[in-house]
Design a protein around this motif. Structure first.
Motif, PDB file in Angstrom:
ATOM      1  N   THR A 246     -39.430  88.406 -61.731  1.00 53.68           N
ATOM      2  CA  THR A 246     -38.384  87.395 -61.772  1.00 53.68           C
ATOM      3  C   THR A 246     -38.834  86.176 -62.577  1.00 53.68           C
ATOM      4  OG1 THR A 246     -37.573  88.205 -59.667  1.00 53.68           O
ATOM      5  CG2 THR A 246     -36.820  86.027 -60.329  1.00 53.68           C
ATOM      6  N   GLU A 268     -31.328  90.480 -55.243  1.00 46.96           N
ATOM      7  CA  GLU A 268     -32.583  89.772 -55.014  1.00 46.96           C
ATOM      8  C   GLU A 268     -32.438  88.833 -53.830  1.00 46.96           C
ATOM      9  OE1 GLU A 268     -35.699  90.294 -56.539  1.00 46.96           O
ATOM     10  OE2 GLU A 268     -34.438  92.024 -56.875  1.00 46.96           O
ATOM     11  N   GLU A 272     -34.269  82.880 -54.271  1.00 45.58           N
ATOM     12  CA  GLU A 272     -34.697  82.835 -55.662  1.00 45.58           C
ATOM     13  C   GLU A 272     -33.534  82.480 -56.554  1.00 45.58           C
ATOM     14  OE1 GLU A 272     -36.253  86.561 -56.825  1.00 45.58           O
ATOM     15  OE2 GLU A 272     -37.876  86.493 -55.377  1.00 45.58           O
ATOM     16  N   ASP A 336     -31.894  91.950 -62.861  1.00 51.37           N
ATOM     17  CA  ASP A 336     -33.008  91.870 -61.904  1.00 51.37           C
ATOM     18  C   ASP A 336     -32.451  92.120 -60.509  1.00 51.37           C
ATOM     19  OD1 ASP A 336     -35.500  91.289 -60.826  1.00 51.37           O
ATOM     20  OD2 ASP A 336     -35.191  89.132 -60.809  1.00 51.37           O
TER      21      ASP A 336
HETATM   22 MG    MG Z   1     -38.066  89.287 -58.197  1.00 55.05          MG
END
Ligand code: MG
Ligand code: ATP
Length: 586
Positions: A246, A268, A272, A336
């Motif tokens: 990430t 995710e 984050e 991601d």
């Molecule tokens: Mg990550």
């Protein structure tokens, strides 16, 4: 027209089976009606008069007998000015507005307009009455951030049309009709500034696809110099939990040499994503001098959202990327993590009771991943301009085992592989891209033979290191030991990059080429030392100076004096150049 209706006959997690009366097609959107809510769903299988739908919301409370309305439309996104700077969920709901409307615990069944219908845009017409136009031809433009957003003939208008009216320059809202087109039968088609396009269908309004050749500079040395990514190409970053996937994508999203960045944060940890969101509006993009967020779109599905929404977010993101490519822009899509999407596929496939493939992933895992990455590409548009979509996806294999199906399926289609190593991230060697396991099929910013020569020291240095573990330092020749030290040097001053250092975090290509050449001379120099201890001490001092050099501002006084120190130290110790390197350095 009254749409097809159906009735829920079974609920299995996020999948409902619905008996319908009428016509239903694959990937059509349906709404499951629960109390006063309408839950968005997508048809993923049809058998006879029963269809299976994946529900993009929590299915709590759905019971047998609930009514379902089919929309007749595919899962689609709205394309038009105002996409840049947005934070959407996978269904293109603007998240900040959603939170405002429904409170921080997002309420299900609430769908908002993806684009503001109130905002006014300064439209300048480009087409004229009487012009013959086709899908994706430019009718006019509106400024959006630093770009001229093309208002195009909607991509779903196949055939040739004649412009029968076009609005003069002025302020308009996205739903205002800015032009009218006449088809060959004389029927009039009104054209607003936005339109819908199904996310699972690639946007293909270009003349030709070209081979990706030019590097897309990321300012990460290990990438640009050793494992480059091409504009319009694809790459993947597999890495174990916490190895820096990430962070690497965040660095790339800030510094990559592209016009627009689309981040699909898929499953995710919510925290984050929030971090990214908080930082972006404050960061200034040095290319445009404006907030980074003005050229970024974030599609964010946190792991608390149902799995079906993850799939939607990947497709939504790539469709938006293709849309901006149609304007002659270079777009980077960062996904991601694609493993979360693959897990969603596995879960749905299980509920459909399909015959499972490896590790219970569906048999079509590979082809689905391939068709996603195939949407990347550099294309020539009808007006001669070029646009590109570059796709980089992270993969999070369980236990960091790259042999698992998602990593393997991805490796088959991408052009570059940046494998993150647990060992390197544990040693805090960032970016933790493995310098020996990674590869790229693209050309980078430095000649291949120079890169290969430098890389050879890393490879041979590692071999010496392995050998030393067995025979000990005493059993190693000084020549081998120097190779090992050279390998260490290139690792610490070139492969690793300090993402917290303002200067070293992102290195422009000119500087990469410049320092690489300096480093190459050191690698190619033949050194002799009385003993290994002296050699180690000398290399340690050199490394420290080189790190300071990396941290100093390009071409300023300190930079120049450190460079001089390095050159003098090398000159004082060198016995001449390795003959094999003379040709390469010439
Ligand atoms: Mg990550
Ligand atoms: N380039 C870097 N420079 C400095 N520290 C880093 C770098 N990359 C990663 N880290 C450190 O490693 C931690 C984990 O990184 P990151 O969250 O990117 O891993 P990840 O591979 O995305 O993990 P997950 O599998 O959980 O998604 C970061 O919080 C940071 O402390």
């Amino acid at each position: 027209m009254i749409g097809t209706k159906g009735t829920v006959v079974a609920v299995n997690g996020n999948m409902v089976s619905v008996r319908f009366d009428g016509a239903v097609s694959m990937n059509e959107v349906g709404y499951v009606k629960v109390a006063d809510q309408r839950l968005k769903s997508e048809v993923i299988r049809i058998r006879g008069d029963v269809s299976q739908l994946q529900v993009f919301e929590i299915t709590k409370g759905i019971t047998v007998g609930d009514e379902v309305e089919y929309s007749g439309d595919m899962l689609a996104v709205e394309l038009g000015p105002g996409l840049l700077g947005q934070v959407y969920d996978g269904l293109q709901n603007p998240l900040p507005q959603l939170a405002e409307k429904a409170g921080y615990f997002l309420e299900r069944g609430v769908y908002l307009d993806p684009l503001s219908i109130e905002k006014e845009w300064a439209f300048s017409p480009q087409a004229q009455v009487g012009d013959q136009v086709e899908r994706a031809d430019t009718l006019g433009t509106v400024p959006e951030g630093a770009f001229q957003h093309r208002i195009m003939v909607p991509f779903n208008l196949y055939g040739t049309y004649t412009v029968s009216s076009i609005k003069p320059a002025g302020s308009y809202k996205i739903r205002d009709i800015i032009a009218e087109l006449k088809d060959d039968k004389g029927a009039t088609v009104p054209v607003p500034m936005s339109f819908l396009w199904p996310v699972k269908r690639p946007i293909d309004c270009y003349v030709e696809r070209l081979k990706p050749v030019d590097p897309m500079v990321t300012r990460v040395r290990l990438v640009d110099t050793f494992f480059p990514v091409a504009r319009g190409g694809t790459y993947c970053i597999p890495g174990p939990f916490g190895a820096g996937k990430t962070v690497l994508q965040q660095i790339t999203s800030r510094f990559a040499d592209v016009d627009i960045v689309i981040v699909a944060a898929c499953g995710e940890r919510a925290g984050e994503v929030v971090e990214t969101l908080k930082e972006f509006p404050e960061l200034i993009d040095e290319r445009t001098g404006r907030s980074l967020m003005e050229r970024t779109i974030i599609i964010c599905n946190t792991s608390s959202m149902p799995v079906a929404a993850r799939e939607a977010s990947v497709y939504t993101a790539v469709t938006l990327a293709e849309y901006y490519r149609q304007m002659g822009l270079n777009v980077l899509l960062l996904a991601d993590s694609t493993s979360r999407w693959a897990q969603a596929m596995r879960e749905m496939s299980g509920r459909l009771e399909e015959i499972p493939g490896e590790e219970a992933f569906p048999a079509y895992l590979e082809s689905t991943i391939a068709s996603f990455y195939e949407r990347a590409g550099i294309v020539r548009l009808k007006d001669g301009s070029m646009g590109s979509v570059t796709i980089g996806g992270t993969v999070s294999p369980a236990g960091g085992n790259f042999e698992e199906p998602v990593t393997q399926a991805t490796l088959k289609v991408v052009g570059a592989f940046h494998g993150l190593s647990r060992e390197r991230s544990d040693a805090r060697k960032f970016p933790a891209i493995h310098p020996l396991d990674s590869w790229s099929k693209y050309k980078g910013i430095i000649e291949e033979e120079k890169v290969a020569y430098a890389h050879g020291f890393m490879r041979r240095g590692t071999e010496v290191e392995q050998m030393m573990k067995v025979v000990g330092e005493e059993g190693t020749s000084i020549e081998d030991y120097i190779i090992y030290l050279k390998g260490e040097l290139i690792d610490s001053v070139y492969f690793q990059q300090n993402s917290f250092d303002e200067v070293d975090a992102a290195v422009k290509p000119e500087r990469q080429i410049y320092t690489f050449t300096k480093l190459l001379t050191i690698l190619a120099s033949q050194f002799s030392f009385p003993d290994k201890n002296e050699a180690r001490m000398w290399f340690n001092r050199l490394r420290q100076r080189f790190l300071d050099y990396n941290g100093s501002v390009w071409q300023d006084e300190r930079f120049k004096s450190l460079e001089k120190e390095i050159e003098e130290a090398v000159k004082g110790q060198s016995q001449g150049l390795d003959t094999a390197a003379e040709k390469i350095l010439a």
